[in-house]
Design an enzyme around this catalytic site. Sequence first.
Site, short mmCIF file in Angstrom:
data_model
loop_
_atom_site.label_atom_id
_atom_site.label_comp_id
_atom_site.label_asym_id
_atom_site.label_seq_id
_atom_site.Cartn_x
_atom_site.Cartn_y
_atom_site.Cartn_z
N GLY A 15 0.83 -1.21 0.00
CA GLY A 15 0.00 0.00 0.00
C GLY A 15 0.86 1.25 0.00
O GLY A 15 1.87 1.30 0.69
N ARG A 76 1.11 -5.19 -5.65
CA ARG A 76 1.27 -6.43 -4.87
C ARG A 76 1.58 -7.51 -5.90
O ARG A 76 0.98 -7.55 -6.96
CB ARG A 76 0.00 -6.71 -4.07
CG ARG A 76 -0.25 -5.56 -3.07
CD ARG A 76 -1.32 -5.88 -2.06
NE ARG A 76 -1.34 -4.86 -1.01
CZ ARG A 76 -2.17 -3.81 -0.98
NH1 ARG A 76 -3.05 -3.62 -1.94
NH2 ARG A 76 -2.12 -2.96 0.02
N ASP A 107 5.66 -4.90 6.19
CA ASP A 107 6.20 -6.22 6.57
C ASP A 107 6.29 -7.20 5.39
O ASP A 107 7.27 -7.91 5.25
CB ASP A 107 5.30 -6.86 7.63
CG ASP A 107 5.67 -6.41 9.04
OD1 ASP A 107 6.72 -5.79 9.21
OD2 ASP A 107 4.88 -6.70 9.96
N THR A 129 4.16 2.63 5.57
CA THR A 129 2.76 2.22 5.67
C THR A 129 2.02 3.18 6.59
O THR A 129 2.56 3.57 7.62
CB THR A 129 2.60 0.77 6.20
OG1 THR A 129 1.23 0.58 6.60
CG2 THR A 129 3.48 0.48 7.39
N ASP A 131 -0.33 2.38 8.37
CA ASP A 131 -0.91 1.63 9.49
C ASP A 131 -0.07 1.61 10.77
O ASP A 131 -0.57 1.20 11.81
CB ASP A 131 -1.18 0.18 9.06
CG ASP A 131 -2.34 0.07 8.10
OD1 ASP A 131 -3.15 0.99 8.05
OD2 ASP A 131 -2.44 -0.95 7.40
N ASP A 133 2.08 -0.44 11.58
CA ASP A 133 2.04 -1.81 12.12
C ASP A 133 3.34 -2.57 11.89
O ASP A 133 3.32 -3.76 11.57
CB ASP A 133 0.84 -2.57 11.53
CG ASP A 133 0.90 -2.66 10.02
OD1 ASP A 133 1.70 -1.95 9.40
OD2 ASP A 133 0.14 -3.46 9.44
N ARG A 175 -6.87 -2.52 8.77
CA ARG A 175 -7.54 -3.82 8.68
C ARG A 175 -7.15 -4.70 9.87
O ARG A 175 -7.96 -5.42 10.41
CB ARG A 175 -7.16 -4.49 7.36
CG ARG A 175 -8.14 -5.55 6.93
CD ARG A 175 -7.88 -6.00 5.52
NE ARG A 175 -8.32 -5.01 4.53
CZ ARG A 175 -7.94 -5.00 3.27
NH1 ARG A 175 -7.10 -5.92 2.82
NH2 ARG A 175 -8.37 -4.08 2.44
P1 ADP Z 1 3.12 -4.52 2.83
O1 ADP Z 1 4.50 -4.50 2.31
O2 ADP Z 1 2.52 -3.17 2.93
O3 ADP Z 1 2.99 -5.36 4.09
P2 ADP Z 1 1.93 -6.71 1.31
O4 ADP Z 1 1.77 -7.62 2.48
O5 ADP Z 1 0.80 -6.62 0.34
O6 ADP Z 1 2.20 -5.20 1.73
O7 ADP Z 1 3.25 -7.15 0.56
C1 ADP Z 1 3.71 -6.45 -0.56
C2 ADP Z 1 4.41 -7.40 -1.48
O8 ADP Z 1 5.56 -7.95 -0.83
C3 ADP Z 1 3.60 -8.61 -1.90
O9 ADP Z 1 2.71 -8.33 -2.93
C4 ADP Z 1 4.70 -9.56 -2.35
O10 ADP Z 1 5.17 -9.21 -3.63
C5 ADP Z 1 5.80 -9.26 -1.33
N1 ADP Z 1 5.69 -10.25 -0.26
C6 ADP Z 1 4.79 -10.32 0.72
N2 ADP Z 1 4.98 -11.41 1.50
C7 ADP Z 1 6.04 -12.05 0.98
C8 ADP Z 1 6.75 -13.25 1.32
N3 ADP Z 1 6.37 -14.02 2.34
N4 ADP Z 1 7.82 -13.60 0.56
C9 ADP Z 1 8.20 -12.84 -0.49
N5 ADP Z 1 7.58 -11.70 -0.86
C10 ADP Z 1 6.52 -11.31 -0.14
O1 F6P Z 2 -2.06 0.88 3.59
C1 F6P Z 2 -2.62 0.08 4.59
C2 F6P Z 2 -4.05 -0.15 4.33
O2 F6P Z 2 -4.58 1.11 4.15
C3 F6P Z 2 -4.87 -0.90 5.35
O3 F6P Z 2 -5.27 -0.16 6.47
C4 F6P Z 2 -6.02 -1.37 4.53
O4 F6P Z 2 -6.63 -2.47 5.09
C5 F6P Z 2 -5.36 -1.69 3.23
O5 F6P Z 2 -4.22 -0.88 3.14
C6 F6P Z 2 -6.23 -1.51 2.05
O6 F6P Z 2 -5.45 -1.46 0.89
P1 F6P Z 2 -6.00 -1.65 -0.57
O7 F6P Z 2 -7.28 -0.94 -0.66
O8 F6P Z 2 -4.93 -1.05 -1.42
O9 F6P Z 2 -6.13 -3.11 -0.76
#
Ligand code: ADP
Ligand code: F6P
Length: 325
Positions: A15, A76, A107, A129, A131, A133, A175
């Site tokens: 995000g 993503r 994360d 982020t 959030d 978090d 979320r």
């Molecule tokens: P954020 O980075 O904000 O936590 P996401 O959880 O959507 O957002 O993760 C972003 C991207 O990071 C994912 O779409 C994927 O490409 C990569 N990613 C997430 N989890 C993993 C994982 N366990 N191993 C490798 N890449 C990951």
């Molecule tokens: O960026 C974090 C966040 O805003 C969360 O609070 C929310 O659940 C999520 O992203 C929603 O993201 P999207 O609408 O891009 O799936």
Amino acid sequence: MAKEIKTIGVLTSGGDAPGMNAAIRAVVRAGISSGLKVKGIRRGYAGLMEEDIFDMDTMSVTDIVQRGGTILFTSRCKRMMTPEGQQMAAEICRKHGIDGIVVIGGDGSFRGAQKLSEHGINTIGIPGTIDLDIACTEYTIGFDTACNTAMEAIDKVRDTSASHERCSIIEVMGRTAGHIALWCGISNGSEYVLIPERHKENDEQAIIDKILSKRRIGKKHHIVVNAEGVGNSYEMAARIEAATGIETRATVIGHIQRGGNPTCRDRVYASAMGALAVDLLLEGKTNRVVAHKDGEFCDYDIDEALAMEKDINEHLYSMTKRLSR
Ligand code: ADP
Ligand code: F6P
């Protein structure tokens, strides 16, 4: 001996968050001023897989420190979660001469960075982020701006809620994390804050009881801040209206919280984190995440950072209850 870093890449993933552009600018400018070549990677890991990679110079990042969103775009990418995808991503880095990479995200994005590091690409994560978090850091890029945006929106809802003597359920993002809700609950003087970390079955009854008791002592309108992850605000509003007899409206602030010009704090901290990420790469470090803890910028091993758990600030949470009596 530490690997010599000549060329670095930078990407944003997951995000978006206001202040990401300030971090990108800092990575590019700090990198170039230290004699590095800097390559931008569009659309996070998805763009890396598609080799959407371009050379950046100091002018590539002019006029962006004040802009929300990310000029590198974000996405993503499921493929990055597979061993084949991770290996391919590392090979593409090598093909483009990228020795080190700065990943701005949450994360999930750091888990991708961890894999790139395992495959020999030096990686540094920057927490981006809204959030808040990420356990290893007390600051994440965008949280400050998102809170200010939500706070201003809630002030506006309060005006109309007060005029109509209504109850307003206002949903903020989060979320799985209630940090934005908690900060807005305090800064907007809400009656009640609902957060996923502390959500209890009897919360709704407690809200109803509180609204009714406050009506009895002359309160004419009520603000409840609900974090997205707790439940549907429209359905909650209907139940509260039915139980209290008080007109109740739900407002979902939504993605407005992710946009807009970053606050001063987000610009400054994102800039500091971007420059620190480059310094870490120059020192030959890998698998690190930049953080802000106890008033200092610092860095953690990504494995350790991902193993940490973050809770809500209990002092702030219990305070909301004392102040909303
Ligand atoms: P954020 O980075 O904000 O936590 P996401 O959880 O959507 O957002 O993760 C972003 C991207 O990071 C994912 O779409 C994927 O490409 C990569 N990613 C997430 N989890 C993993 C994982 N366990 N191993 C490798 N890449 C990951
Ligand atoms: O960026 C974090 C966040 O805003 C969360 O609070 C929310 O659940 C999520 O992203 C929603 O993201 P999207 O609408 O891009 O799936």
